[in-house]
Design a protein around this motif. Structure first.
Motif, PDB file in Angstrom:
ATOM      1  N   LEU A 143     -10.017 -10.217   5.923  1.00  0.00           N
ATOM      2  CA  LEU A 143      -8.782  -9.817   5.169  1.00  0.00           C
ATOM      3  C   LEU A 143      -7.671  -9.436   6.123  1.00  0.00           C
ATOM      4  O   LEU A 143      -6.633 -10.023   5.925  1.00  0.00           O
ATOM      5  CB  LEU A 143      -9.005  -8.666   4.547  1.00  0.00           C
ATOM      6  N   LEU A 144      -8.063  -9.291   7.266  1.00  0.00           N
ATOM      7  CA  LEU A 144      -7.124  -8.551   8.452  1.00  0.00           C
ATOM      8  C   LEU A 144      -6.552 -10.044   9.038  1.00  0.00           C
ATOM      9  O   LEU A 144      -5.369 -10.236   9.378  1.00  0.00           O
ATOM     10  CB  LEU A 144      -7.663  -7.661   9.324  1.00  0.00           C
ATOM     11  N   MET A 145      -7.588 -10.993   9.288  1.00  0.00           N
ATOM     12  CA  MET A 145      -7.370 -11.980  10.195  1.00  0.00           C
ATOM     13  C   MET A 145      -6.160 -12.719   9.373  1.00  0.00           C
ATOM     14  O   MET A 145      -5.187 -13.592   9.944  1.00  0.00           O
ATOM     15  CB  MET A 145      -8.355 -12.838  10.319  1.00  0.00           C
ATOM     16  N   ARG A 211       2.263  -5.770   3.651  1.00  0.00           N
ATOM     17  CA  ARG A 211       2.083  -6.733   2.702  1.00  0.00           C
ATOM     18  C   ARG A 211       0.669  -7.087   2.455  1.00  0.00           C
ATOM     19  O   ARG A 211      -0.265  -6.815   3.100  1.00  0.00           O
ATOM     20  CB  ARG A 211       2.794  -8.100   3.160  1.00  0.00           C
ATOM     21  N   GLY A 212       0.295  -7.412   1.241  1.00  0.00           N
ATOM     22  CA  GLY A 212      -0.868  -7.956   0.753  1.00  0.00           C
ATOM     23  C   GLY A 212      -1.828  -6.673   0.740  1.00  0.00           C
ATOM     24  O   GLY A 212      -1.557  -5.511   0.550  1.00  0.00           O
ATOM     25  N   ALA A 217      -3.996  -0.901   0.958  1.00  0.00           N
ATOM     26  CA  ALA A 217      -4.797  -0.040   1.883  1.00  0.00           C
ATOM     27  C   ALA A 217      -3.812   1.298   2.211  1.00  0.00           C
ATOM     28  O   ALA A 217      -4.366   2.286   2.318  1.00  0.00           O
ATOM     29  CB  ALA A 217      -5.337  -0.644   3.216  1.00  0.00           C
ATOM     30  N   ARG A 218      -2.537   0.912   2.356  1.00  0.00           N
ATOM     31  CA  ARG A 218      -1.887   2.061   2.557  1.00  0.00           C
ATOM     32  C   ARG A 218      -1.412   2.944   1.209  1.00  0.00           C
ATOM     33  O   ARG A 218      -0.724   4.076   1.194  1.00  0.00           O
ATOM     34  CB  ARG A 218      -0.348   1.660   3.368  1.00  0.00           C
ATOM     35  N   ASP A 219      -1.480   2.027   0.052  1.00  0.00           N
ATOM     36  CA  ASP A 219      -1.080   2.811  -1.128  1.00  0.00           C
ATOM     37  C   ASP A 219      -2.039   3.923  -1.435  1.00  0.00           C
ATOM     38  O   ASP A 219      -3.377   3.852  -1.349  1.00  0.00           O
ATOM     39  CB  ASP A 219      -1.135   1.891  -2.325  1.00  0.00           C
ATOM     40  N   PRO A 220      -1.550   5.267  -1.815  1.00  0.00           N
ATOM     41  CA  PRO A 220      -2.298   6.355  -2.006  1.00  0.00           C
ATOM     42  C   PRO A 220      -3.186   6.337  -3.009  1.00  0.00           C
ATOM     43  O   PRO A 220      -4.295   6.911  -3.474  1.00  0.00           O
ATOM     44  CB  PRO A 220      -1.329   7.213  -2.366  1.00  0.00           C
ATOM     45  N   THR A 258      -3.861  -5.699  -8.876  1.00  0.00           N
ATOM     46  CA  THR A 258      -3.894  -6.939  -8.684  1.00  0.00           C
ATOM     47  C   THR A 258      -2.649  -7.296  -7.877  1.00  0.00           C
ATOM     48  O   THR A 258      -2.338  -8.158  -7.075  1.00  0.00           O
ATOM     49  CB  THR A 258      -3.859  -7.820 -10.043  1.00  0.00           C
ATOM     50  N   GLY A 259      -1.339  -6.655  -8.324  1.00  0.00           N
ATOM     51  CA  GLY A 259      -0.108  -6.540  -7.774  1.00  0.00           C
ATOM     52  C   GLY A 259       0.039  -6.486  -6.229  1.00  0.00           C
ATOM     53  O   GLY A 259       0.839  -7.278  -5.554  1.00  0.00           O
TER      54      GLY A 259
END
Length: 327
Positions: A143-145, A211-212, A217-220, A258-259
């Motif tokens: 996912l990170l790569m 992004r993505g 992951a940053r979204d609370p 999903t978004g």
């Protein structure tokens, strides 16, 4: 058949301060190859590409040119750290006119299974470079790569004087020059830390990092569910229970996940389980049935079908390939 594993109720209320931080906390590297070189102009080295492996170069002294894949070459100098993230072939040379030699054709001296040294060149201006191949050792690595740029270049001398990164690179340079007993172990461990720091700096400073999957992951709210899945991949998650973790309605959560992530929540769960499974298959001798049970599958055939949907091969075939081609 195994009983479905119910999600831990504490996850429904447990505070998660920094979802991305928790995900990256587990990030570590597995070094596959390190080469400390002392070079004198003219010299040129062609290094083949390695799929799914990152490479890096730290310039310990002097200057050189670096070409990554088909991109235009650029100059690197003492103190520069360059991370090549997508396994492309690279060329290192004293100047753009230098003749390239294949890495395996050069007089490399093997120090340990992971560490080699190289002295090569025509006797002119000197350059010292540490080159390495490393693999991200975590199920989040794909996912990170997928989001990292092809090339990350860091000049630690742009930092404030006395920064720890400057000090670490200076220490690596000293160990490389002197190579005291155990020096190769010190160098390889410090190199891993420096590479992780390069990734962390990109994550914290680049607008492209928002992004993505990284933005999700940053979204609370969505970040909480990603952490919950990572903590308990074997749980019998559903969109409803994940929405509870997020503190959202089912429909609102499904659309938001999903978004942000780009895939539905249940597909992300399945792919996360399969990334964990593939790593376990590659690194352990656990029976496939045990791996399936550990990841919440109630039968080995159901697990094998899910694995093949994601990777296009069976778990048994994936294990055989990893045994035939160890990292």
């Amino acid at each position: 058949m195994t009983e479905p594993h119910v999600p831990d109720p504490s996850l429904l209320a447990q505070p998660i301060g920094d979802p991305l931080g928790e995900i990256l906390h587990l990030l570590k590297l597995t070094g596959t190859f390190y080469c400390q070189s002392r070079l004198s102009a003219p010299w040129g080295i062609a290094i083949p590409g390695f799929p799914d492996v990152m490479s890096f170069a730290v310039v310990i002294g002097g200057r050189a040119w670096l070409k990554v894949g088909e991109d235009a070459p650029f100059e690197i100098q003492k103190g520069d750290l360059v991370l090549m993230t997508h396994g492309a072939p690279i060329s290192l040379y004293s100047d753009p006119e230098a003749r390239l030699m294949q890495l395996e054709e050069l007089p490399i001296r093997k120090v340990t299974e992971l560490y080699e040294t190289l002295e090569y060149g025509g006797g002119g201006a000197e350059c010292s470079i540490m080159y390495g191949l490393v693999r991200l050792d975590h199920a989040s690595a794909p996912l990170l790569m997928a989001l990292l740029p092809d090339v990350l270049k860091i000049d630690p001398w742009e930092e404030e004087a006395g920064s720890w990164l400057q000090g670490t690179l200076q220490f690596i340079a000293r160990e490389a020059r002197e190579l005291r007993p155990g020096g190769e172990t010190v160098i390889t461990r410090l190199a891993d830390v420096v590479v992780i720091e390069a990734i962390r700096r990109w994550l914290s400073r680049s607008p492209d990092a928002d992004r993505g999957w990284l933005k999700a992951a940053r979204d609370p709210q969505v970040g909480r569910t990603i952490v919950a899945i990572h903590r308990e991949p074997a749980a019998d998650w559903s969109v409803e229970t994940l929405a509870q973790v997020a503190g959202m309605s089912r429909s609102g959560f499904a659309a938001r996940f999903t978004g942000l992530v780009g895939t539905p929540a249940m597909q992300y769960l399945a792919e996360w389980r399969m990334n964990l499974a593939r790593r376990t298959l590659q690194e352990t001798a656990l029976p496939i049935a045990a791996i399936a049970a550990d990841l919440g599958y109630q039968s080995e055939p159901a697990f094998s079908r899910a694995f093949k949907r994601v990777f296009g091969t069976t778990p048994g075939q994936a294990r055989r390939v990893s045994m035939e081609n160890p990292a």
